[in-house]
Design a protein around this motif. Sequence first.
Motif, PDB file in Angstrom:
ATOM      1  N   ILE A 184       0.985  -1.184  -0.017  1.00 29.60           N
ATOM      2  CA  ILE A 184      -0.098   0.161  -0.039  1.00 29.60           C
ATOM      3  C   ILE A 184       0.821   1.333  -0.076  1.00 29.60           C
ATOM      4  O   ILE A 184       1.829   1.189   0.835  1.00 29.60           O
ATOM      5  CB  ILE A 184      -0.960  -0.159   1.204  1.00 29.60           C
ATOM      6  N   ALA A 185       0.567   2.316  -0.802  1.00 28.94           N
ATOM      7  CA  ALA A 185       1.350   3.275  -0.900  1.00 28.94           C
ATOM      8  C   ALA A 185       0.435   4.526  -0.423  1.00 28.94           C
ATOM      9  O   ALA A 185      -0.701   4.438  -0.563  1.00 28.94           O
ATOM     10  CB  ALA A 185       1.817   3.645  -2.212  1.00 28.94           C
ATOM     11  N   LEU A 186       1.069   5.439   0.403  1.00 28.86           N
ATOM     12  CA  LEU A 186       0.234   6.504   1.078  1.00 28.86           C
ATOM     13  C   LEU A 186       0.948   7.821   0.948  1.00 28.86           C
ATOM     14  O   LEU A 186       2.194   7.830   1.236  1.00 28.86           O
ATOM     15  CB  LEU A 186       0.061   5.967   2.363  1.00 28.86           C
ATOM     16  N   ASP A 187       0.392   8.645   0.430  1.00 29.21           N
ATOM     17  CA  ASP A 187       1.125   9.727   0.088  1.00 29.21           C
ATOM     18  C   ASP A 187       0.064  11.014   0.959  1.00 29.21           C
ATOM     19  O   ASP A 187      -0.823  11.504   0.661  1.00 29.21           O
ATOM     20  CB  ASP A 187       0.819  10.254  -1.191  1.00 29.21           C
ATOM     21  N   PRO A 188       0.634  11.304   2.033  1.00 26.87           N
ATOM     22  CA  PRO A 188       0.077  12.101   3.105  1.00 26.87           C
ATOM     23  C   PRO A 188       0.061  13.435   2.760  1.00 26.87           C
ATOM     24  O   PRO A 188      -0.807  14.273   2.861  1.00 26.87           O
ATOM     25  CB  PRO A 188       0.629  12.021   4.402  1.00 26.87           C
ATOM     26  N   ASN A 189       1.026  14.015   1.702  1.00 25.28           N
ATOM     27  CA  ASN A 189       1.177  15.345   1.205  1.00 25.28           C
ATOM     28  C   ASN A 189       0.094  15.622   0.228  1.00 25.28           C
ATOM     29  O   ASN A 189       0.395  16.521  -0.628  1.00 25.28           O
ATOM     30  CB  ASN A 189       2.596  15.701   0.805  1.00 25.28           C
ATOM     31  N   ALA A 190      -0.344  14.705  -0.541  1.00 27.73           N
ATOM     32  CA  ALA A 190      -1.405  14.761  -1.763  1.00 27.73           C
ATOM     33  C   ALA A 190      -2.176  15.954  -1.660  1.00 27.73           C
ATOM     34  O   ALA A 190      -2.974  16.196  -0.558  1.00 27.73           O
ATOM     35  CB  ALA A 190      -2.110  13.642  -2.127  1.00 27.73           C
ATOM     36  N   LYS A 191      -2.509  16.687  -2.611  1.00 29.28           N
ATOM     37  CA  LYS A 191      -3.486  17.838  -2.399  1.00 29.28           C
ATOM     38  C   LYS A 191      -4.217  17.550  -3.628  1.00 29.28           C
ATOM     39  O   LYS A 191      -4.095  17.107  -4.846  1.00 29.28           O
ATOM     40  CB  LYS A 191      -2.576  18.985  -2.626  1.00 29.28           C
ATOM     41  N   LEU A 192      -5.535  18.268  -3.471  1.00 27.63           N
ATOM     42  CA  LEU A 192      -6.522  18.628  -4.479  1.00 27.63           C
ATOM     43  C   LEU A 192      -6.509  19.896  -5.033  1.00 27.63           C
ATOM     44  O   LEU A 192      -6.765  20.668  -4.097  1.00 27.63           O
ATOM     45  CB  LEU A 192      -7.892  18.033  -4.160  1.00 27.63           C
ATOM     46  N   ILE A 193      -6.241  20.187  -6.112  1.00 25.49           N
ATOM     47  CA  ILE A 193      -5.864  21.342  -6.849  1.00 25.49           C
ATOM     48  C   ILE A 193      -7.097  21.869  -7.859  1.00 25.49           C
ATOM     49  O   ILE A 193      -7.388  21.060  -8.763  1.00 25.49           O
ATOM     50  CB  ILE A 193      -4.645  21.581  -7.346  1.00 25.49           C
TER      51      ILE A 193
ATOM     52  N   LYS B 195      -9.019  26.618 -12.843  1.00 34.23           N
ATOM     53  CA  LYS B 195     -10.277  26.880 -13.525  1.00 34.23           C
ATOM     54  C   LYS B 195     -11.362  26.236 -12.820  1.00 34.23           C
ATOM     55  O   LYS B 195     -11.638  26.038 -11.628  1.00 34.23           O
ATOM     56  CB  LYS B 195     -10.032  27.066 -14.950  1.00 34.23           C
ATOM     57  N   ASP B 196     -11.877  25.232 -13.978  1.00 38.13           N
ATOM     58  CA  ASP B 196     -13.165  24.541 -13.467  1.00 38.13           C
ATOM     59  C   ASP B 196     -12.812  23.021 -13.516  1.00 38.13           C
ATOM     60  O   ASP B 196     -13.583  22.222 -13.251  1.00 38.13           O
ATOM     61  CB  ASP B 196     -14.453  24.551 -14.610  1.00 38.13           C
ATOM     62  N   GLU B 197     -11.397  22.807 -13.554  1.00 37.96           N
ATOM     63  CA  GLU B 197     -11.120  21.530 -13.342  1.00 37.96           C
ATOM     64  C   GLU B 197     -10.266  21.328 -11.738  1.00 37.96           C
ATOM     65  O   GLU B 197      -9.548  21.988 -11.590  1.00 37.96           O
ATOM     66  CB  GLU B 197     -10.201  20.991 -14.605  1.00 37.96           C
ATOM     67  N   PHE B 198     -10.468  20.174 -11.507  1.00 35.71           N
ATOM     68  CA  PHE B 198      -9.883  19.667 -10.293  1.00 35.71           C
ATOM     69  C   PHE B 198      -8.712  18.619 -10.636  1.00 35.71           C
ATOM     70  O   PHE B 198      -8.827  17.674 -11.565  1.00 35.71           O
ATOM     71  CB  PHE B 198     -10.852  18.909  -9.080  1.00 35.71           C
ATOM     72  N   PHE B 199      -7.583  18.699  -9.660  1.00 36.79           N
ATOM     73  CA  PHE B 199      -6.590  17.856 -10.427  1.00 36.79           C
ATOM     74  C   PHE B 199      -5.911  17.326  -8.843  1.00 36.79           C
ATOM     75  O   PHE B 199      -5.932  17.989  -7.831  1.00 36.79           O
ATOM     76  CB  PHE B 199      -5.407  18.741 -10.673  1.00 36.79           C
ATOM     77  N   ILE B 200      -5.480  15.991  -8.721  1.00 34.13           N
ATOM     78  CA  ILE B 200      -4.810  15.332  -7.659  1.00 34.13           C
ATOM     79  C   ILE B 200      -3.202  15.666  -8.027  1.00 34.13           C
ATOM     80  O   ILE B 200      -2.852  15.035  -8.832  1.00 34.13           O
ATOM     81  CB  ILE B 200      -5.118  13.912  -7.297  1.00 34.13           C
TER      82      ILE B 200
ATOM     83  N   GLY C  54     -14.554  13.109   2.690  1.00 33.29           N
ATOM     84  CA  GLY C  54     -13.921  14.118   3.373  1.00 33.29           C
ATOM     85  C   GLY C  54     -14.769  15.359   3.329  1.00 33.29           C
ATOM     86  O   GLY C  54     -16.161  15.304   3.150  1.00 33.29           O
ATOM     87  N   SER C  55     -14.137  16.421   3.640  1.00 31.41           N
ATOM     88  CA  SER C  55     -14.892  17.710   3.767  1.00 31.41           C
ATOM     89  C   SER C  55     -14.081  18.630   2.761  1.00 31.41           C
ATOM     90  O   SER C  55     -13.339  18.229   1.946  1.00 31.41           O
ATOM     91  CB  SER C  55     -14.969  18.349   5.148  1.00 31.41           C
ATOM     92  N   LYS C  56     -14.501  19.955   2.920  1.00 29.61           N
ATOM     93  CA  LYS C  56     -13.968  20.958   1.971  1.00 29.61           C
ATOM     94  C   LYS C  56     -12.482  21.053   2.313  1.00 29.61           C
ATOM     95  O   LYS C  56     -11.537  21.399   1.452  1.00 29.61           O
ATOM     96  CB  LYS C  56     -14.546  22.227   2.214  1.00 29.61           C
ATOM     97  N   THR C  57     -12.036  20.963   3.464  1.00 28.26           N
ATOM     98  CA  THR C  57     -10.527  21.222   3.599  1.00 28.26           C
ATOM     99  C   THR C  57      -9.695  19.836   3.917  1.00 28.26           C
ATOM    100  O   THR C  57      -8.628  19.822   3.683  1.00 28.26           O
ATOM    101  CB  THR C  57     -10.412  21.978   4.997  1.00 28.26           C
TER     102      THR C  57
END
Lengths: 557, 541
Positions: free
Chosen positions: A11-20, A23-28, A53-56
């Motif tokens: 299992i790989a775990l990335d605690p620093n991953a972010k949802l960015i 414009k109108d698109e989201f990227f991990i 999860g939530s917004k944050t």
Amino acid sequence: MVKCRTTDGTIALDPNAKLIRMKDEFFIKSQHLAACIIAMPATTKNVLFYFEGSKTEARVVIHVAPTNFFAELEREDPTLRLQSFDLPPRTSAIICGNRVAEVIYSRCATTDVELYAVHVGGFLDGPHILVPLFNHVLSLRSDDHIDFPIVLRKLADRLRHCLTGRTKSLAIQRIDKSHRDFWPTAQGQRFSFLDGGVARIPALASLEPMALRVGIYNVAPGDQIMETREQWSLTPYVLGDIVDQPPHGIRDTTDRKRLHEAARYVLELLTALVHLELKPDTSSLFIHGPLVNQFTMYDEGEPNNIPCMAAEFLASMSVHRSAVMSELLDIPPDSRNVSLWNQFMSIYGYVTNRIVNHARPIAGVVERPTGRHVTTAVLAALVEDGIINTDESKDIDDLLLKFDISDDFLFGCILRSGEYLTPVEVSKNAVNRAREHWRSVVAQYPPVYTSLIKTEETRFPFRVELNATAAEVNSAYIMSLLYHTGRLLPQYAFPVGLDIVDKYAKVPDWLSRGISAELSGVILRRAVNTGDAGLVSQVRQLLSGNPRDFFYRADAN
Amino acid sequence: MVTKHETGFKVGTVVGNTSPQEFSFIVKSFTAKLGDLVRVEMEIPVAEGQGRKQVLVWGRIVELGRSNPFLPMEAGQELAEEGVDLISTVLSLSRDQVTGRVLVLGATDVGNLKRIRPLNYPVSPGAVVYLPPARAVRTILTGDETVHRLRLGSLIGRSDVPVGIKTNAIVARHMAILAMTGGGKTVAARRIIRELLDARYPLVILDPHGDYLGLWIKRKLFPRNSICLFYPNLTVSEENLSLVGYLVAQMTQGFTDAQRDKYSEALGKINLKGEVTVQRFVELMMKKLGDTKSRHAGTIPAIKRALRLVKGRLEAMEKSNERLRKQATLQGLPFEPMPDPRLDPTGFVRPGRASVVYLGGYDHLTQSTIVAIVLEQLFNHRASMENRIPPFFAVVEEAHNFIPSRGEGQAETPSVDVIKKLITEGRKFGTGLLLISQRPSRLDETALSQCNTFLIFRLVNPRDQGFVEKVMENLTRSDSRLLPGFGPGQGIVSGQGVRFPLVIQVDFDSDLVTAALGSEEFLKQATEWEDPERGVGRGLK
């Protein structure tokens, strides 16, 4: 946080991953995820992203589904009508909060319980956890309410990941449940379970508890003769008898609540030591409660004014001045330059050292491990082993602090049923919390090996504190014994031997209620009027006595 | 004061809330049993302002509960799954607590156990509970009464304390023995019969199944008594000319008005001298009917048909009874035709005599009729105060057949009215009844409630238990809960025959058991049965 299985099955775990959002698109944004996807075979058809999860605060689990995943689902339940959700997707499809999403999640979680950390859901949804969980959440800032469960899950994921097979000195260990295999190994041994109780007389409402009792249940599994198989003892202690005479005795200003706490902590351990002397065939001793408590606030200074213990009483328990003085260095004197060797702070240091260094395994079991002693020790050990760096440790520590996450909740999520943590050394008594003149003594209070073990998926784990012998010689066996005795009470998920002695040593309220105020008062007054100190002592013992000894149980001999 | 040897030994301590009616106590392990009599010493107020006095409170243990608070049920379940013994684990198995509930029977003065009075003050919590010695219990059971008692048995678990019932309380005020099959009815009845025979008290035993025929076989045990075995012999005389009409009404569809007129007309022509059998009477009636004219051609033949039917059925039953009497097990028993209870009551009732009327082979109606005739006539002799017969005690086996409840066909049971009369008026004339039944709930409630002494053995049927509880004033719910758990011969005796309800073990009179009559070796019989096709018994494989 991104969590996925790599091509080699780990299992790989990335605690620093972010949802960015761009414009109108989201990227991990996650290096782990990118590496994972790159490593995927070209034939991979379906990749499922499970967000929660939530917004944050959010977590995403990435799952590579088999090629026929959706076809199978459709075949098993045609009413799902997957086509109307664009499944299987031509490029991508979003399934949000409906029955199809539940079915897909359920199918994926069943096939990979570790990746989805199914046990965390089971724990947090458990009926016995919900109430303390809500209580806890409501005690947080309103903004943090919604984030608490996801933060807890993320932290649990992160620490479980760190503690799974990463280091030999600190890891999650597993016990396979098998009464059939375990109990034969216990035959021929003798286990003692110890617990203390407070004798309080509600009828004499203004008085604090006058007496304590320590019960011991000593049992040899497999012994067919009941008289030798089980031995019970109940030792009552009257507070007035264990403390010194004035000027070191009880004063009006004495914090009686703390006095009783101190007395209970000391007397339980003292009784344990006496018991081990009297019963040399005891294989292991288990105490209901910590082996070492935070004990910096029981000194003789204001506002505690905790008295010294009576030297005669200590002598009757084989505790002598010379022994205490040689065990503990730099015991402070009082204002008249008389050594405070028999003050509770000194005696506690003496008995805890004897307990921790005792040749026989001794373990203290704490029912509800509040506080963060274990988590703090684990983080320190992980940093030391190089599993996480200090920044990560600080991040985690900040989150623990912000959300007030204690050992019980965190390890309730980290551990699965039958798992425990390798015992880690924990020092509970911070020297700087003690008064200046006691710091050298407090510094000699021993650390204990501490672990957490979970016997039932939906229950809090309980904390186990081991002395050096128990931790270094046979911690695996002790933990297995505690696990299997805990499994004997599946609903309570606590070692049954300690539950037995808890009931035995408890002074039930119904009994106390049975002794009317009038009766208690009259008896005490008459005893006092005689001026006979021995009689007064006897009466006090009588009034605080356990009915299971003389009143409730039939003494028909 | 109570002397040391009268104290007994401690069995526990009173705990919890108490009342003058009951209390609970913690029992020292393996010292007291269900049904035991126990005592507690305490103080009660004497009178207004006159202080208090020490008394002994006596009670009976009606409930015992045992628990181990240190042995959780779920642990047992967990280990059972894997087949591990509890003893192999750290579970505690030794801390049983036994709690008893005691029904207070009354209180006596400390120095005088003979007079027991109701307790009027709650039992003192914390008081020590004693199991009193046999002598004290005997005194409590009998008080200062020196009346004659029938020994029934002993207290359960205390063979040193005999239990007897007051003879007068049962021979005049009736008794009921209720139990399911195998509970001990017959053993208890034999015990009572034996004691009454020893007292030479006259007995009439109405025996549908031949359970008491063995008394004759064992007659040597009763040298001062005469045991007579009778078979029914219905006769008609001037006094009971209506008997055949009654039998017609019960055994057939009865007469129409026209038929009844013609029957009465023919009856008026009969001039009986003495008594004749029913069959002979029917023949006489047929003759008289032949001389009677009717406007309707079918009336007389219809009456004759009915009479023939009655005659035929009676003959069949007589033959059946005769066959039973001649079967191997009963062969050699000196059965005699039943004397006419009206004309020859001393044939039934005289000091030292036990008259066993064997009713086997007769149908319900006829048995009931015979019982009605016998009991009514004998009662009339007693009620007429002619002193022809002494007081007597009638034993009615299978009482539910002779005094059934309303729903069980009282209208078709002629003995109901007679037994009700005996049970309500018999006390004045010394005609007592012993009703024995295995189905109490099928007995007439009013009649049963008139019994002043009850001996209840094992009853499993909840309806029977409920019925008994309803009928017996002093049977508590706790007592009725004991009923399904009794072993053979164990029961509760209650009522006027004893000072208070007692749980007893009835003495088993093994010397009264007759192997021949009681044989139920049907397997052996079947094994040795002669096979007509293959020759002598080949036996069961």
